[in-house]
Structures are given as structure tokens and as C-alpha cells.
Scaffold this motif. Structure first.
Motif, short mmCIF file in Angstrom:
data_model
loop_
_atom_site.label_atom_id
_atom_site.label_comp_id
_atom_site.label_asym_id
_atom_site.label_seq_id
_atom_site.Cartn_x
_atom_site.Cartn_y
_atom_site.Cartn_z
N ILE A 128 0.68 -0.87 -0.33
CA ILE A 128 0.02 -0.14 0.25
C ILE A 128 0.76 1.46 -0.27
CG2 ILE A 128 -2.10 -1.05 1.57
CD1 ILE A 128 -1.17 0.59 3.62
N LEU A 129 0.58 2.20 -0.54
CA LEU A 129 0.71 4.05 -0.18
C LEU A 129 0.22 3.90 1.25
CD1 LEU A 129 0.05 5.44 -3.69
CD2 LEU A 129 2.46 4.80 -2.88
N ALA A 130 1.98 4.78 1.94
CA ALA A 130 1.58 5.17 3.34
C ALA A 130 2.71 6.81 3.44
CB ALA A 130 1.66 4.03 4.38
N ILE A 131 2.20 6.71 4.30
CA ILE A 131 3.43 8.36 4.66
C ILE A 131 3.86 7.94 6.20
CG2 ILE A 131 2.56 9.67 3.10
CD1 ILE A 131 1.00 11.22 4.91
N PRO A 132 4.92 8.02 5.86
CA PRO A 132 4.98 7.82 7.53
C PRO A 132 4.44 8.95 8.66
CG PRO A 132 7.53 8.04 6.75
CD PRO A 132 5.99 8.55 5.69
N ALA A 133 4.43 8.67 9.63
CA ALA A 133 3.51 10.28 11.06
C ALA A 133 4.28 11.03 11.28
CB ALA A 133 3.26 9.22 11.74
N VAL A 134 3.97 12.22 10.88
CA VAL A 134 5.05 13.08 11.09
C VAL A 134 4.64 13.91 12.57
CG1 VAL A 134 6.10 13.19 9.30
CG2 VAL A 134 4.07 14.66 9.74
N ASP A 135 3.36 13.70 12.92
CA ASP A 135 2.54 14.40 14.14
C ASP A 135 3.06 13.50 15.17
OD1 ASP A 135 1.68 16.49 12.85
OD2 ASP A 135 0.15 15.62 11.88
N GLN A 144 -12.08 11.91 25.47
CA GLN A 144 -11.02 13.33 24.98
C GLN A 144 -10.01 12.77 25.71
OE1 GLN A 144 -12.76 15.15 22.29
NE2 GLN A 144 -14.18 13.29 20.77
N ASP A 145 -10.17 12.36 26.76
CA ASP A 145 -8.36 13.15 27.52
C ASP A 145 -7.15 12.32 27.33
OD1 ASP A 145 -10.40 14.17 29.18
OD2 ASP A 145 -11.21 13.26 29.85
N ILE A 146 -6.56 13.07 27.02
CA ILE A 146 -5.07 12.22 26.65
C ILE A 146 -5.00 11.06 27.72
CG2 ILE A 146 -2.53 12.36 26.43
CD1 ILE A 146 -2.90 15.02 25.36
N ILE A 147 -4.40 9.76 27.56
CA ILE A 147 -4.08 8.43 27.99
C ILE A 147 -2.54 8.54 27.85
CG2 ILE A 147 -4.25 6.09 28.73
CD1 ILE A 147 -7.02 6.06 27.46
N LYS A 148 -1.72 8.49 26.70
CA LYS A 148 -0.99 8.56 26.74
C LYS A 148 -0.44 8.67 25.32
CE LYS A 148 1.36 3.90 25.19
NZ LYS A 148 1.70 3.14 25.37
N THR A 149 1.54 9.26 24.82
CA THR A 149 1.30 9.62 24.23
C THR A 149 2.59 8.58 23.22
OG1 THR A 149 2.03 12.21 24.74
CG2 THR A 149 3.88 10.87 22.95
N GLU A 150 2.29 8.18 21.92
CA GLU A 150 3.05 6.74 21.57
C GLU A 150 4.08 7.40 20.55
OE1 GLU A 150 1.10 3.89 21.58
OE2 GLU A 150 -1.24 4.42 21.82
N ARG A 152 6.16 7.40 16.98
CA ARG A 152 5.94 7.62 15.96
C ARG A 152 6.22 6.84 15.67
NH1 ARG A 152 6.50 14.08 16.19
NH2 ARG A 152 8.14 13.53 15.53
N THR A 153 7.37 6.55 16.07
CA THR A 153 8.69 6.09 15.11
C THR A 153 8.64 4.79 14.08
OG1 THR A 153 9.67 4.95 16.96
CG2 THR A 153 10.54 6.96 16.65
N GLU A 154 7.79 3.93 14.52
CA GLU A 154 7.15 2.45 13.24
C GLU A 154 5.25 3.09 12.91
OE1 GLU A 154 7.53 -0.80 16.35
OE2 GLU A 154 9.65 -0.66 15.81
N LEU A 155 4.87 4.47 13.14
CA LEU A 155 3.53 4.53 12.85
C LEU A 155 3.56 5.10 11.01
CD1 LEU A 155 2.35 5.89 16.26
CD2 LEU A 155 2.04 3.59 15.34
N TRP A 156 2.77 4.51 10.46
CA TRP A 156 2.46 4.87 8.98
C TRP A 156 0.89 5.83 8.99
CZ3 TRP A 156 5.85 4.59 4.57
CH2 TRP A 156 6.97 4.32 5.65
N LEU A 157 0.61 6.77 8.12
CA LEU A 157 -0.69 6.90 8.17
C LEU A 157 -0.99 6.29 6.20
CD1 LEU A 157 -0.20 10.75 9.24
CD2 LEU A 157 -1.31 8.60 9.99
N ALA A 158 -1.97 5.08 6.81
CA ALA A 158 -2.47 4.67 4.92
C ALA A 158 -2.74 5.57 3.99
CB ALA A 158 -3.10 3.13 5.60
N GLN A 159 -2.53 5.14 2.83
CA GLN A 159 -3.10 5.65 2.04
C GLN A 159 -3.50 4.92 0.76
OE1 GLN A 159 0.12 8.18 0.02
NE2 GLN A 159 -0.51 10.31 1.63
#
Length: 227
Positions: A128-135, A144-150, A152-159
């Protein structure tokens, strides 16, 4: 022997988040519907043999488009969900060993450059096409309270497009649907079936028009687009 490559475009959705008076794929940018922009880039690629377009039953908006009838487009009836629409498209393909590009109807800024990179993949895992998560990625609870910060080094946004062999994707979708799985894209169905699709780094301007503010951004990209 060259592969047969067929594009399947699910276009039966209503796009409720767009808050428009018609499905978002039929909204116009630069005097053409979003769907026409999407179909144009797919149809103009020399490696793609045919397009199967899954649309709603008795879709009243197709008549507004100048692309029909078109010898390289086959219309099929879409389903209640994206997965069902894609499966209907796959069932219209006679060659089980054709390779299928599934692409969002409302992703009109795709380039041939990205398509060429994706089409280089030729193994059963697909890609699949995807882009690395930058945010920075936050996980939240129902309030909608924050539980944790993930991390992102292994996270991608699927396209899309997402690229798989027809028989393998058909089997994966049938299996996932029969299990009541939450299939949000074709790769998720393939993952459930035990595959590990490749990630091909795409362009960040390959946006999916989802909200009203996306229209202006898509228009900006389309005015500067080169295939």
C-alpha cells in the motif's frame, strides 16, 4: 509475461463528514467532479488495463459526468460498506491472478510517480501507499482525555492505492466479512488473513477529501499537479 492490472474504485459512499448535498466524490473542483479527477489519473496510466467502479444503486449523479460511457470502465453496484463494494468489484474480475489497485474515489491528487513505485511490488504480500507519521500521536479515552503519547517511529498513515493479487484479496475480504471483522482498508483484511503487506512511501499531497476544508487544499494541489 506482463501482469494484468485492474483498478477498483469504491464510490458508493455518501461522505457524511463533508456535510454536502451530494456524495463528496461528486463535488466539483476546477469544473470537474472529484471522481473525474481520480478516474483521469488512473485511466491515463499505461500499465492499468481496466477500471471497475462500484457505485450506489440507481446513482443519480453519474449522468453529470462526461466520462460515461467509457470502454475501459465497468460499473458494478456497491455494497453497504467499503469492503462489500470492493468485493463486488473483485467479483467482476474474470482473471483470478490479475493484480488489483484499490483506490479511494475521493483521493484525486494521486500521481503517476507514486503509482509507478507501487507497481514495482510483485510478491503475494502486496503493498500500500503510506506516509510516515510526523505529528505527535496521542491516545485518548472516550472523554477525549489523553491517556498516553505513542511512539511514532513505527507508525504510518495508510493511503491508497492498495495493491494485491485479486484472488488473495477476494479471499481475505470474504473471510473478514464472514467473521464480522472491522475492515477499514484492504490491507487490514490481508493482515487478518496472515499477510504482511509492504509499505511504499507515498506523497503527503495524496490527500483524501473528507471534510469541507479539504476541498480548497485539493484544489491547490491539483492546480500544481504534474503526473
Amino acid at each position: 509475461m506482463s501482469r494484468e492490472i485492474i483498478a477498483v474504485i469504491p464510490a458508493a459512499g455518501v461522505g457524511s463528514r463533508m456535510q454536502a448535498n451530494k456524495p463528496k466524490q461528486y463535488l466539483k473542483i476546477l469544473d470537474k467532479t472529484i471522481l473525474e479527477h481520480t478516474l483521469s489519473v488512473i485511466l491515463s496510466h499505461p500499465a492499468i488495463n481496466h477500471v471497475i467502479l462500484a457505485v450506489g444503486k440507481n446513482d443519480p449523479y453519474l449522468s453529470e459526468m462526461t466520462l460515461f460511457p467509457h470502454q475501459n470502465i465497468t460499473l458494478v453496484e456497491g455494497g453497504e460498506t467499503r469492503a462489500e463494494s470492493v468485493l463486488n468489484g473483485l467479483n467482476a474480475i474474470k482473471n483470478d491472478y490479475a493484480w488489483v489497485l484499490v483506490h479511494d474515489a475521493a483521493r484525486p491528487c494521486l500521481t503517476h510517480q507514486d503509482l509507478n513505485k507501487l507497481l514495482q511490488i510483485d510478491d503475494e504480500q502486496g503493498a500500500i501507499l503510506a506516509i510516515p507519521a510526523v505529528d505527535t500521536i496521542k491516545r485518548a479515552n472516550e472523554q477525549q482525555d489523553i491517556i498516553k503519547t505513542e511512539d511514532r517511529t513505527e507508525l504510518w498513515l495508510a493511503q491508497t492505492p492498495q495493491f494485491f493479487r485479486c484472488d488473495l484479496l477476494r479471499n481475505a475480504l470474504e473471510q473478514g466479512l464472514s467473521q464480522g471483522a472491522n475492515i477499514t482498508d484492504e490491507a487490514s483484511a490481508m493482515e487478518l488473513a496472515g499477510f504482511q503487506p509492504h509499505l511504499v512511501a507515498g506523497r503527503s499531497d495524496n490527500i483524501k477529501v473528507t471534510r469541507p476544508e479539504d476541498l480548497a487544499l485539493a484544489e491547490f494541489y491539483l492546480t500544481r499537479k504534474t503526473l
